[in-house]
Scaffold this motif. Structure first.
Motif, PDB file in Angstrom:
ATOM      1  N   LYS A 159       0.848  -1.192   0.000  1.00  0.00           N
ATOM      2  CA  LYS A 159       0.000   0.000   0.000  1.00  0.00           C
ATOM      3  C   LYS A 159       0.879   1.236   0.000  1.00  0.00           C
ATOM      4  CE  LYS A 159      -0.778  -0.574   4.957  1.00  0.00           C
ATOM      5  NZ  LYS A 159      -1.809  -0.840   5.966  1.00  0.00           N
ATOM      6  N   THR A 167       3.159  10.590   4.129  1.00  0.00           N
ATOM      7  CA  THR A 167       3.344  10.809   5.560  1.00  0.00           C
ATOM      8  C   THR A 167       4.320  11.945   5.817  1.00  0.00           C
ATOM      9  OG1 THR A 167       3.978   9.773   7.659  1.00  0.00           O
ATOM     10  CG2 THR A 167       5.211   9.102   5.706  1.00  0.00           C
ATOM     11  N   ARG A 184       5.331   3.450  13.698  1.00  0.00           N
ATOM     12  CA  ARG A 184       4.159   4.325  13.837  1.00  0.00           C
ATOM     13  C   ARG A 184       4.179   5.351  12.706  1.00  0.00           C
ATOM     14  NH1 ARG A 184       3.774   4.770  20.457  1.00  0.00           N
ATOM     15  NH2 ARG A 184       4.734   2.732  20.818  1.00  0.00           N
ATOM     16  N   ASP A 240      -0.793   9.100   8.309  1.00  0.00           N
ATOM     17  CA  ASP A 240      -1.147   9.264   6.901  1.00  0.00           C
ATOM     18  C   ASP A 240      -1.684  10.677   6.698  1.00  0.00           C
ATOM     19  OD1 ASP A 240      -2.155   9.203   4.354  1.00  0.00           O
ATOM     20  OD2 ASP A 240      -3.326   7.373   4.611  1.00  0.00           O
ATOM     21  N   GLU A 244      -5.190   7.060  18.433  1.00  0.00           N
ATOM     22  CA  GLU A 244      -4.940   5.634  18.232  1.00  0.00           C
ATOM     23  C   GLU A 244      -6.077   4.952  17.468  1.00  0.00           C
ATOM     24  OE1 GLU A 244      -3.508   3.679  21.921  1.00  0.00           O
ATOM     25  OE2 GLU A 244      -3.549   5.726  22.688  1.00  0.00           O
ATOM     26  N   PRO A 285      -8.267   6.246  11.526  1.00  0.00           N
ATOM     27  CA  PRO A 285      -7.796   5.485  10.363  1.00  0.00           C
ATOM     28  C   PRO A 285      -6.541   6.095   9.740  1.00  0.00           C
ATOM     29  CG  PRO A 285      -9.755   6.764   9.810  1.00  0.00           C
ATOM     30  CD  PRO A 285      -9.579   6.876  11.290  1.00  0.00           C
ATOM     31  N   TYR A 316      -3.893   6.796  11.522  1.00  0.00           N
ATOM     32  CA  TYR A 316      -2.768   6.396  12.360  1.00  0.00           C
ATOM     33  C   TYR A 316      -2.525   4.894  12.199  1.00  0.00           C
ATOM     34  CZ  TYR A 316      -0.068   5.324  16.552  1.00  0.00           C
ATOM     35  OH  TYR A 316       0.895   4.872  17.419  1.00  0.00           O
ATOM     36  N   HIS A 317      -1.271   4.532  11.950  1.00  0.00           N
ATOM     37  CA  HIS A 317      -0.906   3.131  11.758  1.00  0.00           C
ATOM     38  C   HIS A 317       0.184   2.762  12.762  1.00  0.00           C
ATOM     39  CE1 HIS A 317      -3.013   3.247   7.830  1.00  0.00           C
ATOM     40  NE2 HIS A 317      -2.506   4.469   7.759  1.00  0.00           N
ATOM     41  N   GLU A 318      -0.017   1.662  13.472  1.00  0.00           N
ATOM     42  CA  GLU A 318       0.949   1.205  14.470  1.00  0.00           C
ATOM     43  C   GLU A 318       1.194  -0.287  14.272  1.00  0.00           C
ATOM     44  OE1 GLU A 318       1.109   0.880  19.315  1.00  0.00           O
ATOM     45  OE2 GLU A 318       0.491   2.781  18.423  1.00  0.00           O
ATOM     46  N   LEU A 319       2.456  -0.657  14.073  1.00  0.00           N
ATOM     47  CA  LEU A 319       2.824  -2.049  13.813  1.00  0.00           C
ATOM     48  C   LEU A 319       3.903  -2.475  14.795  1.00  0.00           C
ATOM     49  CD1 LEU A 319       3.419  -1.719   9.958  1.00  0.00           C
ATOM     50  CD2 LEU A 319       1.268  -2.326  11.047  1.00  0.00           C
TER      51      LEU A 319
END
Length: 498
Positions: free
Chosen positions: A386, A390, A421, A424, A444, A447, A449-452
């Protein structure tokens, strides 16, 4: 059933208000007229101690003086929350509804305050500050929060017993202080230590070195605005048989570290996280354990392994206390010990840290986010099939706490994971949506915010090479970057539970 006419509804509300006011006065009189020697002896000194928040500031200073990171965070959150609450109460809430102070007639002479307050009685500023500090501290440390909540309750009682406020004023103050503390926790979540079961540290059998024999320390005396010179003197006294290599401004740091590692049984280094990262790479290649002395600006790595003072590192060397921590390998040839980032994340951190001591971490974080989102060029990256745009991308070695975009500490450095973290900023109204979510403590769940937490992570810069910062240092440009955990690859001297 028909609704009541407007006049009857208003009349009913007035009666309820009058009834509550009468009850408030009756409770005040019952407490004020109570012939209790305990109230006479305890309440006046307690209410004076809470004047101008002296009591809470003294407790905060005591917590900070313990040197424990959790106590320092508790003190900082308590003081910042207290300051915000005091400002809101005195400059806002007290001006909403005028209410005169109680009369002193029913209060015993020995229990009266020396100086009768002249400001509005509703709400109680002492009670608001007490609740704000107690709840603020309790959010970081529940064990401390309980006794402080009891003390805050006694301060509220003292305001009634000495004739300064009605009970309703105290309850209103408690509500304001607790609410502001909770709202602050939504802006900057407290650090909650993970309860997920984890493996014991991988200890390495290492002989004690009470006099530092076999230790080679590479350090710049000028590092940390003179901290390096003080560390050199401390190490010479504590570890007299250690070898100390003093670097000059023109020396090649990496070459000096390699030369030291070739003859060392223990490679020691003093410097910032960039220097420590270089030493970690050399130590792994040379097969020797690493000792870190904190002489940089922030010393994130040293703090997270528990060596935030020279004395702790010295004690670990003397006793042979060594355990392994993870490293992150970048494109198979570079090491990350703390963090890596692209986009404006380094600017975001610098802006926040520059302001947080003056205006507090919550406001500093919001300002830094606003400044970063509107002032820096975003980067488009592709990862996991994807593509997104950012401005803020953070990658950490091991799991950072708390969750959200304010990672602060690591409770472990050997969990085999990379913490990623990403915000987008390429969707419609993304900047406004991010700031709104941040203010209301819902970042948190956004949509955007991405945390892996993964053992490896890779991205491709869509529009050409982008600069990647590592461990606080601005690094090279990369079209592609792949990060892989080197699980428990680096043995370090650190305090360990017995």
């Amino acid at each position: 059933m028909d609704l009541l006419p407007e006049g009857r509804r208003r009349h009913g509300i007035q009666r309820i208000t009058q009834g509550l006011g009468a009850l408030d006065r009756e409770i005040f009189e019952a407490i004020a007229e109570s012939p209790t020697p305990l109230l006479d002896s305890m309440m006046p000194p307690l209410t004076r101690a809470a004047d101008h928040s002296k009591l809470w500031l003294a407790i905060a200073a005591g917590l900070a003086a313990t040197g424990k990171s959790s106590a320092r965070r508790s003190a900082a959150r308590g003081v910042i929350t207290l300051g915000a609450t005091s400002l809101f109460t005195n400059q806002g809430a007290k001006r909403i509804r005028q209410r005169p102070r109680p009369t002193f007639d029913s209060v015993p002479l020995r229990r009266r305050t020396r100086h009768r307050p002249t400001s509005n009685s509703l709400p109680s500023g002492h009670s608001a500050s007490a609740a704000a500090f107690a709840v603020g501290v309790g959010l970081e440390s529940p064990a401390l929060g309980l006794p402080l909540a009891l003390l805050a309750g006694l301060v509220g009682l003292s305001r009634v017993a000495t004739g300064a406020h009605y009970p309703g004023d105290v309850l209103a103050g408690f509500g304001i202080g607790a609410t502001i503390a909770v709202l602050g926790s939504r802006l900057v979540p407290p650090v909650v230590r993970t309860k997920i079961p984890a493996a014991d540290p991988l200890r390495v059998d290492t002989p004690p070195r009470p006099d530092g024999e076999g230790v080679v320390l590479v350090i710049n005396p000028a590092s940390g605005r003179g901290t390096g010179a003080r560390v050199i003197e401390d190490v010479r006294q504590a570890l007299p048989k250690s070898e100390i290599v003093e670097l000059g401004d023109q020396d090649d740091v990496k070459e000096a570290i390699r030369s030291a590692a070739a003859r060392a049984e223990v490679l020691a280094v003093g410097g910032g996280d960039g220097t420590v990262s270089c030493a970690a790479e050399v130590a792994v290649d040379a097969g020797v354990p690493l000792a870190v002395f904190p002489t940089g600006t922030f010393n994130h790595f040293a703090k997270d392994i528990g060596c935030d003072t020279v004395a702790k590192t010295v004690e670990a060397i003397r006793t042979g206390s060594v355990a392994c921590v993870d490293l992150v390998c970048l494109n198979e040839d570079q090491i990350v010990i703390n963090t890596a980032s692209i986009g404006a994340y380094p600017n975001f951190v610098r802006t926040r840290e520059r302001l947080e001591r003056r205006i507090g971490k919550p406001l500093a974080g919001v300002y830094a986010m606003l400044h970063t989102l509107w002032g820096d060029e975003p980067v488009r990256i592709t990862y996991d099939n994807k593509t997104l745009q950012t401005s803020l991308f953070f990658l950490g070695n091991s799991t950072y706490l708390p969750s959200g975009f304010a990672p602060s500490i690591r409770t472990r450095m050997d969990d085999g994971l990379i913490d990623v973290r990403i915000l987008d900023t390429g969707r419609p109204f993304s900047k406004i949506r991010i700031l709104t979510a941040l203010v209301f403590g819902r970042l948190e769940r956004s949509p955007l915010y991405h945390e892996l937490r993964v053992p490896e992570f890779a991205f491709t810069a869509v529009d050409g090479p982008t600069v990647l910062a590592r461990d606080g240092e601005v690094g090279s440009e990369y079209d592609e970057a792949k990060f892989t955990v080197r699980y428990r690859a680096l043995p370090v001297f650190r305090p360990l539970p017995k």
